[in-house]
Write an enzyme that holds these catalytic residues in place. Structure first.
Site, PDB file in Angstrom:
ATOM      1  N   HIS A 130       0.829  -1.215   0.000  1.00 60.31           N
ATOM      2  CA  HIS A 130       0.000   0.000   0.000  1.00 60.31           C
ATOM      3  C   HIS A 130       0.861   1.262   0.000  1.00 60.31           C
ATOM      4  CE1 HIS A 130      -3.620  -2.322   0.361  1.00 60.31           C
ATOM      5  NE2 HIS A 130      -3.186  -2.920   1.435  1.00 60.31           N
ATOM      6  N   ARG A 174       7.417  -5.545   2.829  1.00 62.19           N
ATOM      7  CA  ARG A 174       6.142  -6.172   2.464  1.00 62.19           C
ATOM      8  C   ARG A 174       5.960  -5.974   0.965  1.00 62.19           C
ATOM      9  NH1 ARG A 174      -0.027  -5.220   4.611  1.00 62.19           N
ATOM     10  NH2 ARG A 174       0.207  -3.109   3.822  1.00 62.19           N
ATOM     11  N   GLU A 206      -4.972 -12.811   6.636  1.00 63.73           N
ATOM     12  CA  GLU A 206      -5.833 -11.634   6.772  1.00 63.73           C
ATOM     13  C   GLU A 206      -7.146 -11.778   6.007  1.00 63.73           C
ATOM     14  OE1 GLU A 206      -3.736  -8.143   5.349  1.00 63.73           O
ATOM     15  OE2 GLU A 206      -2.858  -9.201   3.655  1.00 63.73           O
ATOM     16  N   ASP A 235      -7.682  -6.002   7.362  1.00 60.81           N
ATOM     17  CA  ASP A 235      -8.317  -6.848   6.345  1.00 60.81           C
ATOM     18  C   ASP A 235      -9.116  -7.974   6.982  1.00 60.81           C
ATOM     19  OD1 ASP A 235      -7.914  -5.866   3.706  1.00 60.81           O
ATOM     20  OD2 ASP A 235      -5.771  -6.191   3.986  1.00 60.81           O
TER      21      ASP A 235
END
Ligand code: 3PY
Ligand code: MG
Length: 264
Positions: free
Chosen positions: A51, A76, A155, A181
């Site tokens: 993100h 990530r 998630e 999530d």
């Protein structure tokens, strides 16, 4: 602990029960952010390429800034970007967090990209990682599977249901729970509620399943207080809020202090 040891022993430290590590979380794609935040008492830094806005070149430079400050950098990756995972390890990342790992097949794809044979099929080319660590090729090859960590994010509802099978995958070192999530998934899209008692029950269950399978447990905490609660639950590696939120909170607090003194 020397800076080099702090990086090179990261995998051993995070795997220890009661590790209690707190990591920075950075989405703003500037290596200088790593330089600055790494001066604080964080045990590690995560670069968020899912993100956040990092690309491969900026992430490689972010990893180098972590090395300069003596802090391990974990990345990530975007969903399913397993080829990027190998490249980040080549650039010297201490570990990879892979989002939305929903099945044994997903977890195996992560391991395949991030571990050398016989565990996986990581391809050779860790030029920057060798420069950073000072290891020769043979020494890097002999130690990389142990010294870098592969972490699957749980998630979604299906991942929660498949947690035991995912945790059994050989070569997977740990899991990272995404409470945002997961709260959306478990409420069928009705709620974003990462910090509730319902979520705590799920988190405690997952910590127990990680312990049972000998894998370490990581989680995103929305802020410092939440990170403290998560450490008390037994998570070995927690986030205490993201860079963007810490930056804005610092600015908001400075403005509020100035206005308060002005009015006094
Ligand atoms: C989540 O909570 O879903 C995450 O991925 C942490 O950022
Ligand atoms: Mg998530």
């Amino acid at each position: 602990m020397s800076s080099a040891t702090m990086i090179d022993d990261f995998a051993t430290r995070v795997k220890a029960e009661g590790a209690g590590l707190i990591s920075a979380w950075i989405g703003i794609p500037d290596p200088m952010f790593v330089n600055h935040l790494a001066q604080e008492a964080f045990d590690a830094v995560v670069l968020d390429m899912q993100h956040g806005m990092w690309d491969m070149a900026s992430a490689a430079n972010g990893i180098a800034q972590g090395r300069l400050a003596g802090k391990p950098v974990v990345a990530r990756i975007p969903v399913g970007a397993f080829a990027t995972a190998s490249r980040l390890l080549d650039a010297g990342a201490a570990g990879i967090i892979a989002p939305m790992i929903n099945s044994v097949a997903d977890a195996e794809a992560l391991v395949k990209a991030t571990k050398y044979p016989p565990v996986g099929e990581r391809s050779w080319g860790p030029t920057l990682a060798m420069n950073h660590s000072g290891l020769s090729g043979p020494d890097y090859l002999a130690t990389a599977n142990e010294k870098t960590v592969s972490i699957a994010m749980i998630e979604t509802r299906v991942a929660l249901e498949a947690a035991d099978e995912i945790l059994r995958v050989e070569g997977l070192d740990g899991v990272f729970i995404g409470p945002s999530d997961l709260s959306i998934a478990l409420s069928n899209g009705a709620k974003l509620a990462p910090d509730t008692a319902d979520m705590d029950a799920v988190l405690k269950h997952l910590v127990a399943r990680c312990r049972a399978h000998g894998k370490f447990a990581c989680v995103f905490g929305s802020n410092g207080e939440r990170a403290g609660e998560l450490l008390k639950m037994g998570f070995q590696f927690v986030i205490a809020g993201a860079d963007t939120q810490q930056l804005r909170a610092g600015a908001a607090s400075a403005i509020a202090a100035a206005r308060s003194v002005q009015k006094s």
